[in-house]
Design a protein around this motif. Structure first.
Motif, PDB file in Angstrom:
ATOM      1  N   VAL A  69       3.943   5.766 -43.025  1.00  0.00           N
ATOM      2  CA  VAL A  69       5.040   6.121 -43.933  1.00  0.00           C
ATOM      3  C   VAL A  69       4.475   7.012 -45.039  1.00  0.00           C
ATOM      4  N   GLU A  70       5.183   8.093 -45.331  1.00  0.00           N
ATOM      5  CA  GLU A  70       4.851   8.931 -46.476  1.00  0.00           C
ATOM      6  C   GLU A  70       6.058   9.015 -47.403  1.00  0.00           C
ATOM      7  N   LEU A  71       5.779   9.060 -48.708  1.00  0.00           N
ATOM      8  CA  LEU A  71       6.829   9.211 -49.694  1.00  0.00           C
ATOM      9  C   LEU A  71       6.379  10.230 -50.730  1.00  0.00           C
ATOM     10  N   ASP A  72       7.207  11.264 -50.924  1.00  0.00           N
ATOM     11  CA  ASP A  72       6.994  12.203 -52.019  1.00  0.00           C
ATOM     12  C   ASP A  72       7.832  11.746 -53.198  1.00  0.00           C
ATOM     13  N   ALA A  73       7.240  11.733 -54.379  1.00  0.00           N
ATOM     14  CA  ALA A  73       7.952  11.288 -55.575  1.00  0.00           C
ATOM     15  C   ALA A  73       7.440  12.055 -56.789  1.00  0.00           C
ATOM     16  N   LEU A  74       8.331  12.228 -57.745  1.00  0.00           N
ATOM     17  CA  LEU A  74       7.982  12.854 -59.016  1.00  0.00           C
ATOM     18  C   LEU A  74       8.073  11.795 -60.100  1.00  0.00           C
ATOM     19  N   ARG A  75       6.953  11.485 -60.689  1.00  0.00           N
ATOM     20  CA  ARG A  75       6.914  10.441 -61.707  1.00  0.00           C
ATOM     21  C   ARG A  75       6.979  11.056 -63.102  1.00  0.00           C
ATOM     22  N   THR A  76       7.449  10.271 -64.053  1.00  0.00           N
ATOM     23  CA  THR A  76       7.323  10.601 -65.467  1.00  0.00           C
ATOM     24  C   THR A  76       6.694   9.396 -66.148  1.00  0.00           C
ATOM     25  N   ARG A  77       5.489   9.589 -66.653  1.00  0.00           N
ATOM     26  CA  ARG A  77       4.754   8.492 -67.275  1.00  0.00           C
ATOM     27  C   ARG A  77       4.621   8.742 -68.772  1.00  0.00           C
ATOM     28  N   ARG A  78       4.379   7.665 -69.511  1.00  0.00           N
ATOM     29  CA  ARG A  78       4.281   7.745 -70.967  1.00  0.00           C
ATOM     30  C   ARG A  78       2.857   7.440 -71.415  1.00  0.00           C
ATOM     31  N   GLY A  97       8.396  -8.831 -45.779  1.00  0.00           N
ATOM     32  CA  GLY A  97       8.356  -9.672 -46.971  1.00  0.00           C
ATOM     33  C   GLY A  97       6.994  -9.967 -47.537  1.00  0.00           C
ATOM     34  N   ARG A  98       5.931  -9.472 -46.893  1.00  0.00           N
ATOM     35  CA  ARG A  98       4.577  -9.755 -47.372  1.00  0.00           C
ATOM     36  C   ARG A  98       3.911  -8.479 -47.874  1.00  0.00           C
ATOM     37  N   LEU A  99       3.193  -8.586 -48.977  1.00  0.00           N
ATOM     38  CA  LEU A  99       2.506  -7.429 -49.542  1.00  0.00           C
ATOM     39  C   LEU A  99       1.460  -6.920 -48.556  1.00  0.00           C
ATOM     40  N   ALA A 100       1.575  -5.631 -48.192  1.00  0.00           N
ATOM     41  CA  ALA A 100       0.693  -5.069 -47.177  1.00  0.00           C
ATOM     42  C   ALA A 100      -0.052  -3.831 -47.662  1.00  0.00           C
ATOM     43  N   GLY A 101       0.244  -3.369 -48.881  1.00  0.00           N
ATOM     44  CA  GLY A 101      -0.450  -2.195 -49.391  1.00  0.00           C
ATOM     45  C   GLY A 101       0.045  -1.822 -50.772  1.00  0.00           C
ATOM     46  N   GLN A 102      -0.786  -1.094 -51.488  1.00  0.00           N
ATOM     47  CA  GLN A 102      -0.423  -0.582 -52.815  1.00  0.00           C
ATOM     48  C   GLN A 102      -0.962   0.830 -52.944  1.00  0.00           C
ATOM     49  N   ALA A 103      -0.222   1.671 -53.683  1.00  0.00           N
ATOM     50  CA  ALA A 103      -0.654   3.047 -53.890  1.00  0.00           C
ATOM     51  C   ALA A 103       0.006   3.589 -55.145  1.00  0.00           C
ATOM     52  N   SER A 104      -0.513   4.704 -55.639  1.00  0.00           N
ATOM     53  CA  SER A 104       0.077   5.415 -56.760  1.00  0.00           C
ATOM     54  C   SER A 104       0.300   6.863 -56.366  1.00  0.00           C
ATOM     55  N   VAL A 105       1.156   7.531 -57.112  1.00  0.00           N
ATOM     56  CA  VAL A 105       1.477   8.926 -56.844  1.00  0.00           C
ATOM     57  C   VAL A 105       0.801   9.792 -57.899  1.00  0.00           C
ATOM     58  N   THR A 129       2.333  12.623 -53.434  1.00  0.00           N
ATOM     59  CA  THR A 129       2.600  11.967 -52.153  1.00  0.00           C
ATOM     60  C   THR A 129       1.763  10.699 -52.041  1.00  0.00           C
ATOM     61  N   LEU A 130       2.403   9.634 -51.573  1.00  0.00           N
ATOM     62  CA  LEU A 130       1.647   8.441 -51.210  1.00  0.00           C
ATOM     63  C   LEU A 130       1.833   8.202 -49.711  1.00  0.00           C
ATOM     64  N   ARG A 131       0.837   7.599 -49.110  1.00  0.00           N
ATOM     65  CA  ARG A 131       0.854   7.407 -47.649  1.00  0.00           C
ATOM     66  C   ARG A 131       0.372   6.000 -47.329  1.00  0.00           C
ATOM     67  N   PHE A 132       1.110   5.322 -46.464  1.00  0.00           N
ATOM     68  CA  PHE A 132       0.682   4.034 -45.912  1.00  0.00           C
ATOM     69  C   PHE A 132       0.532   4.202 -44.405  1.00  0.00           C
ATOM     70  N   LEU A 157      11.195  11.143 -47.757  1.00  0.00           N
ATOM     71  CA  LEU A 157      10.666  10.000 -47.003  1.00  0.00           C
ATOM     72  C   LEU A 157      10.367  10.461 -45.595  1.00  0.00           C
ATOM     73  N   ARG A 158       9.126  10.251 -45.163  1.00  0.00           N
ATOM     74  CA  ARG A 158       8.719  10.635 -43.805  1.00  0.00           C
ATOM     75  C   ARG A 158       8.091   9.436 -43.105  1.00  0.00           C
ATOM     76  N   THR A 159       8.383   9.313 -41.833  1.00  0.00           N
ATOM     77  CA  THR A 159       7.828   8.237 -41.005  1.00  0.00           C
ATOM     78  C   THR A 159       7.521   8.797 -39.623  1.00  0.00           C
ATOM     79  N   ASP A 160       6.742   8.050 -38.842  1.00  0.00           N
ATOM     80  CA  ASP A 160       6.434   8.505 -37.481  1.00  0.00           C
ATOM     81  C   ASP A 160       7.328   7.828 -36.440  1.00  0.00           C
TER      82      ASP A 160
END
Length: 392
Positions: A69-78, A97-105, A129-132, A157-160
């Protein structure tokens, strides 16, 4: 390794999002909102605008056989001048329902806030982009929980493998409203904010209307709750009213009644739990306003002070102790005609013994370990009490 032609791009639509009340289409993609446009139009407060656009509790949810799974996102951080930068916002991946990964953009926009002058400077940046990858084979439910403390525009959102909305699992929907503590404050990740932990333990679907600095008995928030389908409702009231020094006791009591009346217009019989503030020693007996501790700020630490005078309680100024007593009385009086209305003293979630063991680092907000404790306590108290599934 997937090449570009392997990816399937799926439009990000409302049926793939949970926890958002509305989706705005922007020049980049879609921006989840936790208050509807009609509510946003009734208040020009920048703090509220920032809080409701931070997607606390909002997640992409879909069923798929995809292993990547790939997700492109535009963040605004403070960032705050003089304070170490906040950690990057975290996306939590849940598989069945179970935590399987973590990532940041990476990339995105940065707001630099100077608390001494009140000025804000914005620096624009590109989406990231983040990728799992390496997800289990076969059909599965995927959730990607968005950062609770970064404004997030979802670009692509992209998936295979194809995706489809998750079918209705028949779980009850819990709508919760509260302050920055409910929003997530200093929790470690979006599924580690206390309402998300409690929802997971209670086996319910969360809609989190925790709005940092903005749990102020606003009528438009009550109407948003009224108009949102939910099976269980909780409202956590108090700390923001004190630290903004927003109203006196004479206004507080009718405002609480009015807020609850509005909620009941849309949810006449749903279990409705009124939660008073957790322990916060600086405001237990000292009214607001609250303020930044600039002496601490000069050393790179963010802390808060209570600036009121305890003697001002006689004139109707609010403290946390006053609010708890009044909320308990309001609920007791209303419960005679509303058997599905309940009260929970917030000190049962975090009290004096907890403060001694896990003090509030900035005198106001709980840390990651305390979020876990509050979430576990809420699940224990609410889902065996007001929110118990009685099979009806």
């Amino acid at each position: 390794m997937h090449t570009p032609h392997d990816w399937i791009t799926t439009p990000i639509t409302a049926d793939l999002l949970r926890g958002a009340l509305e989706v705005e289409h922007t020049e980049h993609g879609v921006l989840p909102h936790r208050l509807p446009a009609r509510a946003r139009a009734q208040c020009a407060d920048g703090q509220l605008a920032m809080a409701e656009a931070q997607p606390s509790g909002v997640r992409l949810a879909f069923r798929t056989r995809a292993t990547a799974v790939e997700l492109d996102a535009l963040r605004t951080r403070r960032n705050y001048v003089g304070v170490p930068p906040r950690p990057d916002g975290v996306y939590d991946l849940l598989v069945d329902g179970r935590l399987a990964g973590q990532a940041s953009v990476p990339g995105g926009n940065t707001l630099t806030i100077d608390m001494s002058s009140g000025s804000t400077e914005k620096q624009s940046g590109p989406p990231g982009t983040l990728r799992f990858t390496g997800l289990p084979e076969g059909g599965k439910d995927i959730e990607i929980w968005l950062p609770h403390n970064e404004t997030t525009e979802l670009v692509a959102l992209r998936t295979d493998a194809p995706v489809e909305p998750v079918p209705d699992r028949g779980r009850r929907v819990w709508l919760h409203h509260g302050s920055s503590i409910s929003h997530g404050s200093d929790a470690a990740s979006p599924t580690a904010i206390w309402p998300a932990l409690a929802a997971s333990l209670g086996g319910v679907e969360l809609i989190n209307l925790g709005l940092a600095g903005s749990a102020l008995l606003d009528p438009f928030t009550a109407r948003a709750i009224r108009d949102t389908p939910a099976d269980l409702i909780s409202v956590k009231i108090g700390i923001n009213l004190v630290n903004l020094d927003l109203m006196r006791l004479r206004a507080f009591t009718p405002a609480v009644h009015g807020f609850l009346d509005t909620v009941r217009e849309g949810h006449p019989t749903a279990p409705l739990l009124v939660v008073s503030p957790i322990l916060c020693p600086i405001h237990e007996d000292t009214p607001g306003p609250g303020a930044f501790d600039f002496d601490a700020l000069s050393t790179g630490h963010l802390r808060f002070l209570a600036m009121g005078d305890p003697a001002e309680r006689a004139g109707g100024k609010l403290t946390l102790r006053v609010i708890r007593e009044e909320l308990a009385d309001i609920v007791a009086r209303r419960a005679a005609e509303d058997p599905n209305l309940y009260y929970l003293d917030g000190r049962g979630l975090y009290g004096e013994d907890d403060f001694a063991e896990l003090p509030l680092p900035d005198q106001l907000h709980p840390d990651a370990a305390t979020h876990r404790r509050i979430g576990e306590r809420f699940a224990e108290l609410a889902f065996t009490g007001a929110f118990a599934d009685r099979g009806d």
